[in-house]
Design a protein around this motif. Sequence first.
Motif, PDB file in Angstrom:
ATOM      1  N   LEU A 119       0.819  -1.210   0.000  1.00 23.55           N
ATOM      2  CA  LEU A 119       0.000   0.000   0.000  1.00 23.55           C
ATOM      3  C   LEU A 119       0.854   1.261   0.000  1.00 23.55           C
ATOM      4  CD1 LEU A 119      -2.659  -1.026   2.675  1.00 23.55           C
ATOM      5  CD2 LEU A 119      -2.802  -1.264   0.185  1.00 23.55           C
ATOM      6  N   ARG A 120       0.380   2.259  -0.744  1.00 23.34           N
ATOM      7  CA  ARG A 120       0.961   3.604  -0.765  1.00 23.34           C
ATOM      8  C   ARG A 120      -0.189   4.592  -0.680  1.00 23.34           C
ATOM      9  NH1 ARG A 120       4.544   1.255   0.602  1.00 23.34           N
ATOM     10  NH2 ARG A 120       6.272   0.459  -0.575  1.00 23.34           N
TER      11      ARG A 120
ATOM     12  N   LEU B  70      -5.433   5.722  -2.303  1.00 22.30           N
ATOM     13  CA  LEU B  70      -4.695   4.514  -1.973  1.00 22.30           C
ATOM     14  C   LEU B  70      -4.265   3.838  -3.263  1.00 22.30           C
ATOM     15  CD1 LEU B  70      -3.872   2.537   0.341  1.00 22.30           C
ATOM     16  CD2 LEU B  70      -6.020   1.364  -0.094  1.00 22.30           C
ATOM     17  N   THR B  71      -2.964   3.556  -3.393  1.00 18.32           N
ATOM     18  CA  THR B  71      -2.439   2.867  -4.569  1.00 18.32           C
ATOM     19  C   THR B  71      -1.597   1.692  -4.103  1.00 18.32           C
ATOM     20  OG1 THR B  71      -0.465   4.266  -4.658  1.00 18.32           O
ATOM     21  CG2 THR B  71      -2.377   5.009  -5.928  1.00 18.32           C
ATOM     22  N   GLY B  72      -1.124   0.896  -5.055  1.00 20.62           N
ATOM     23  CA  GLY B  72      -0.240  -0.218  -4.715  1.00 20.62           C
ATOM     24  C   GLY B  72      -0.601  -1.468  -5.480  1.00 20.62           C
ATOM     25  N   ARG B  73      -0.327  -2.622  -4.867  1.00 20.60           N
ATOM     26  CA  ARG B  73      -0.564  -3.924  -5.505  1.00 20.60           C
ATOM     27  C   ARG B  73      -1.132  -4.914  -4.493  1.00 20.60           C
ATOM     28  NH1 ARG B  73       1.121  -3.907 -10.347  1.00 20.60           N
ATOM     29  NH2 ARG B  73       0.977  -6.098 -10.811  1.00 20.60           N
TER      30      ARG B  73
ATOM     31  N   VAL C  35      -1.593 -12.418  -4.594  1.00 19.85           N
ATOM     32  CA  VAL C  35      -2.189 -13.629  -4.038  1.00 19.85           C
ATOM     33  C   VAL C  35      -1.439 -14.799  -4.657  1.00 19.85           C
ATOM     34  CG1 VAL C  35      -4.265 -15.008  -3.733  1.00 19.85           C
ATOM     35  CG2 VAL C  35      -4.437 -12.517  -3.820  1.00 19.85           C
ATOM     36  N   GLY C  36      -0.742 -15.551  -3.814  1.00 18.18           N
ATOM     37  CA  GLY C  36       0.107 -16.620  -4.336  1.00 18.18           C
ATOM     38  C   GLY C  36       1.164 -16.011  -5.242  1.00 18.18           C
ATOM     39  N   LYS C  37       1.220 -16.477  -6.502  1.00 15.24           N
ATOM     40  CA  LYS C  37       2.190 -15.952  -7.471  1.00 15.24           C
ATOM     41  C   LYS C  37       1.569 -14.923  -8.407  1.00 15.24           C
ATOM     42  CE  LYS C  37       5.059 -20.019  -7.265  1.00 15.24           C
ATOM     43  NZ  LYS C  37       5.884 -20.964  -7.990  1.00 15.24           N
ATOM     44  N   GLN C  38       0.292 -14.627  -8.214  1.00 18.86           N
ATOM     45  CA  GLN C  38      -0.386 -13.659  -9.075  1.00 18.86           C
ATOM     46  C   GLN C  38      -0.416 -12.292  -8.416  1.00 18.86           C
ATOM     47  OE1 GLN C  38      -3.959 -14.979 -10.984  1.00 18.86           O
ATOM     48  NE2 GLN C  38      -3.556 -17.081 -10.340  1.00 18.86           N
ATOM     49  N   SER C  39      -0.462 -11.268  -9.254  1.00 19.95           N
ATOM     50  CA  SER C  39      -0.398  -9.907  -8.746  1.00 19.95           C
ATOM     51  C   SER C  39      -1.291  -9.004  -9.583  1.00 19.95           C
ATOM     52  CB  SER C  39       1.058  -9.436  -8.823  1.00 19.95           C
ATOM     53  OG  SER C  39       1.161  -8.079  -8.580  1.00 19.95           O
ATOM     54  N   ALA C  40      -1.878  -7.994  -8.952  1.00 21.91           N
ATOM     55  CA  ALA C  40      -2.699  -7.020  -9.667  1.00 21.91           C
ATOM     56  C   ALA C  40      -2.525  -5.650  -9.029  1.00 21.91           C
ATOM     57  CB  ALA C  40      -4.173  -7.418  -9.632  1.00 21.91           C
ATOM     58  N   LYS C  41      -2.546  -4.650  -9.868  1.00 29.41           N
ATOM     59  CA  LYS C  41      -2.431  -3.261  -9.410  1.00 29.41           C
ATOM     60  C   LYS C  41      -3.757  -2.808  -8.798  1.00 29.41           C
ATOM     61  CE  LYS C  41      -1.151   1.247 -11.241  1.00 29.41           C
ATOM     62  NZ  LYS C  41      -0.756   1.981 -12.449  1.00 29.41           N
ATOM     63  N   ILE C  42      -3.686  -1.992  -7.743  1.00 31.11           N
ATOM     64  CA  ILE C  42      -4.890  -1.379  -7.177  1.00 31.11           C
ATOM     65  C   ILE C  42      -5.327  -0.294  -8.153  1.00 31.11           C
ATOM     66  CG2 ILE C  42      -5.840  -0.003  -5.280  1.00 31.11           C
ATOM     67  CD1 ILE C  42      -3.848  -1.467  -3.424  1.00 31.11           C
ATOM     68  N   THR C  43      -6.506  -0.450  -8.742  1.00 26.54           N
ATOM     69  CA  THR C  43      -6.996   0.493  -9.747  1.00 26.54           C
ATOM     70  C   THR C  43      -7.828   1.618  -9.141  1.00 26.54           C
ATOM     71  OG1 THR C  43      -8.907  -0.933 -10.177  1.00 26.54           O
ATOM     72  CG2 THR C  43      -6.969  -1.220 -11.598  1.00 26.54           C
TER      73      THR C  43
END
Length: 136
Positions: A66-67, A73-76, A79-87
């Motif tokens: 989190l940033r 609020l932004t960031g990523r 979950v496990g090996k998957q990742s998604a940007k906070i839109t």
Amino acid sequence: MKTALPIATIAFLFAAGPIATTIDVPLTRLAATVAVAEAAAQNSASLWDGQWQGTTVSGQSLVLDLRVEGQRLTGRLMVGKQSAKITAGKIVDESFALTTGPIDGHSVAGTGRHTGDAIEFTIDGVKTPLTLTRIK
């Protein structure tokens, strides 16, 4: 002469008193308001900024990076090996709401709030909230 002193006194009071207070006081209040807002933004950022880790109900590792920028609020989310940007993300007091890009073909929406030194993170559609602790 008897009228000169009261006129001079009235002129002095109006020249110094009301003009000075109508100019100085609002500027002083504005400066204090700005200082309080800046301090609140810094406190909010330090409260949320960083990496928070927990485990999903299915046993996978979940990390929120989190940033905070003001109330944004932004960031990523990982979950496990998957990742998604906070839109989309917003901070309100000691709570937040976020939506991410797709993970396994679905965007993730959730809310969180501070509980002591941890975050209670609730993902939409999942009954049990996750407890996340700061790792960075």
